[in-house]
Design a protein around this motif. Structure first.
Motif, PDB file in Angstrom:
ATOM      1  N   SER A  53      57.810-118.397 -69.293  1.00  0.00           N
ATOM      2  CA  SER A  53      58.362-117.302 -70.083  1.00  0.00           C
ATOM      3  C   SER A  53      57.310-116.228 -70.328  1.00  0.00           C
ATOM      4  N   ARG A  55      57.082-112.750 -72.717  1.00  0.00           N
ATOM      5  CA  ARG A  55      57.725-111.916 -73.743  1.00  0.00           C
ATOM      6  C   ARG A  55      56.748-110.844 -74.190  1.00  0.00           C
ATOM      7  N   THR A  56      57.297-109.746 -74.681  1.00  0.00           N
ATOM      8  CA  THR A  56      56.456-108.661 -75.161  1.00  0.00           C
ATOM      9  C   THR A  56      57.095-108.014 -76.384  1.00  0.00           C
ATOM     10  N   ASN A  57      56.252-107.387 -77.194  1.00  0.00           N
ATOM     11  CA  ASN A  57      56.771-106.603 -78.313  1.00  0.00           C
ATOM     12  C   ASN A  57      56.766-105.120 -77.959  1.00  0.00           C
ATOM     13  N   HIS A  58      56.447-104.784 -76.715  1.00  0.00           N
ATOM     14  CA  HIS A  58      56.378-103.423 -76.196  1.00  0.00           C
ATOM     15  C   HIS A  58      55.352-102.574 -76.930  1.00  0.00           C
ATOM     16  N   TYR A  62      51.599-109.414 -75.305  1.00  0.00           N
ATOM     17  CA  TYR A  62      52.406-110.198 -74.373  1.00  0.00           C
ATOM     18  C   TYR A  62      52.170-111.674 -74.653  1.00  0.00           C
ATOM     19  N   GLN A  65      54.360-118.224 -71.950  1.00  0.00           N
ATOM     20  CA  GLN A  65      54.666-119.593 -72.361  1.00  0.00           C
ATOM     21  C   GLN A  65      54.743-120.477 -71.129  1.00  0.00           C
ATOM     22  N   ARG A 120      50.801-121.723 -75.085  1.00  0.00           N
ATOM     23  CA  ARG A 120      51.160-120.311 -75.167  1.00  0.00           C
ATOM     24  C   ARG A 120      49.879-119.489 -75.098  1.00  0.00           C
ATOM     25  N   GLN A 122      48.479-115.635 -75.615  1.00  0.00           N
ATOM     26  CA  GLN A 122      48.794-114.312 -76.151  1.00  0.00           C
ATOM     27  C   GLN A 122      47.780-113.320 -75.594  1.00  0.00           C
TER      28      GLN A 122
END
Length: 128
Positions: A53, A55-58, A62, A65, A120, A122
């Motif tokens: 996985s 994911r980002t908060n833009h 980032y 996972q 995870r 980050q």
């Protein structure tokens, strides 16, 4: 101190891998494309699997996972093993940071594991 050494070794390996990338891969324009490259191509080259996985908060953060991280997969599931996980994650943090550095991105990479073998990473992109 040993975590810093492992992270430094990973950084140098990541730089070396990044230097061997074909020129067209070094010409990514978007951060997200670079992170997708890490999750697919780099992860497959290093661990024979894609990351599970991204994911980002833009806003330059980032989260990658991996639900079955190969370096943790053979460890037991007890708390004593969880305490040893950072030793296995430090190298990979450096690997990610080094590869991004070669692609022209300065970043801060941290890792966490709460239930083995999942972990995870980050990645915080540092903008000038």
């Amino acid at each position: 101190m040993s975590l810093l050494v492992l992270e430094s070794i990973g950084f140098r390996v990541g730089q070396a891998l990044g230097e061997r990338l074909p020129r067209e891969m070094q010409a990514f324009r978007e951060e997200l494309d670079m992170l997708k490259f890490l999750c697919k191509d780099l992860w497959v080259a290093m661990f024979q699997k894609q990351i599970d996985s991204l994911r980002t908060n833009h806003q330059g953060i980032y989260v990658l996972q991996d639900n079955s991280f190969p370096l943790l997969a053979r460890m037991g599931s007890g708390l004593q093993y969880l305490e040893e996980a950072p030793k296995f994650l430090a190298f990979t943090c450096g690997l990610l940071r080094g590869t991004l550095s070669t692609l022209g991105i300065k970043s801060l990479v941290t890792a966490s594991a709460t239930a083995l073998p999942a972990c995870r990473f980050q990645v915080a992109i540092q903008r000038a």
